[in-house]
Motif scaffolding. Sequence first.
Motif, PDB file in Angstrom:
ATOM      1  N   ARG A 158       0.866  -1.188   0.000  1.00 48.35           N
ATOM      2  CA  ARG A 158       0.000   0.000   0.000  1.00 48.35           C
ATOM      3  C   ARG A 158       0.900   1.233   0.000  1.00 48.35           C
ATOM      4  O   ARG A 158       1.751   1.377   0.870  1.00 48.35           O
ATOM      5  CB  ARG A 158      -0.899  -0.013   1.247  1.00 48.35           C
ATOM      6  N   ASN A 159       0.757   2.096  -0.979  1.00 44.73           N
ATOM      7  CA  ASN A 159       1.545   3.325  -1.097  1.00 44.73           C
ATOM      8  C   ASN A 159       3.046   3.015  -1.084  1.00 44.73           C
ATOM      9  O   ASN A 159       3.841   3.768  -0.545  1.00 44.73           O
ATOM     10  CB  ASN A 159       1.174   4.314   0.023  1.00 44.73           C
TER      11      ASN A 159
ATOM     12  N   ASN B  71      -4.101   0.924   6.277  1.00 43.95           N
ATOM     13  CA  ASN B  71      -4.081   1.709   5.044  1.00 43.95           C
ATOM     14  C   ASN B  71      -3.967   3.200   5.337  1.00 43.95           C
ATOM     15  O   ASN B  71      -3.242   3.922   4.646  1.00 43.95           O
ATOM     16  CB  ASN B  71      -5.312   1.422   4.196  1.00 43.95           C
ATOM     17  N   ALA B  72      -4.670   3.666   6.347  1.00 43.04           N
ATOM     18  CA  ALA B  72      -4.584   5.083   6.712  1.00 43.04           C
ATOM     19  C   ALA B  72      -3.161   5.432   7.145  1.00 43.04           C
ATOM     20  O   ALA B  72      -2.628   6.480   6.766  1.00 43.04           O
ATOM     21  CB  ALA B  72      -5.580   5.408   7.821  1.00 43.04           C
TER      22      ALA B  72
ATOM     23  N   ASP C  80      -0.866   5.325   4.033  1.00 39.48           N
ATOM     24  CA  ASP C  80      -1.123   6.462   3.154  1.00 39.48           C
ATOM     25  C   ASP C  80      -0.544   7.762   3.726  1.00 39.48           C
ATOM     26  O   ASP C  80      -0.234   8.685   2.974  1.00 39.48           O
ATOM     27  CB  ASP C  80      -2.620   6.627   2.913  1.00 39.48           C
TER      28      ASP C  80
ATOM     29  N   PRO D 160       5.670   8.013   0.072  1.00 41.20           N
ATOM     30  CA  PRO D 160       5.651   6.796  -0.752  1.00 41.20           C
ATOM     31  C   PRO D 160       6.897   5.958  -0.531  1.00 41.20           C
ATOM     32  O   PRO D 160       7.994   6.481  -0.407  1.00 41.20           O
ATOM     33  CB  PRO D 160       5.588   7.346  -2.181  1.00 41.20           C
TER      34      PRO D 160
ATOM     35  N   GLN E  27       4.049  -1.504  -6.487  1.00 39.26           N
ATOM     36  CA  GLN E  27       2.612  -1.590  -6.220  1.00 39.26           C
ATOM     37  C   GLN E  27       1.996  -2.749  -6.902  1.00 39.26           C
ATOM     38  O   GLN E  27       1.875  -3.206  -7.820  1.00 39.26           O
ATOM     39  CB  GLN E  27       1.917  -0.304  -6.630  1.00 39.26           C
TER      40      GLN E  27
END
Length: 72
Positions: free
Chosen positions: A8-9, A59-60, A63, A67, A72
Amino acid sequence: MATETYVRNGHNVEITIDHDPTGRCTWAYTIDADGFTEMRDRPVESFDMAMEAAKTHANAKADALPPGDSPQ
């Protein structure tokens, strides 16, 4: 115990879902194998509920990081 790993990110997220002694589900995760976040004090009724809560939280956090380098 079940584990799910994804990117993720640009960060590697690993979520682990487990059952507590009452049969309810708890979750924990790491991002880039650094640090450890867990939710053991408020278990939920199902695996799906635990996975959804863990992914939302992880995920929060991923994010909010710059990066990463993982593809990905």
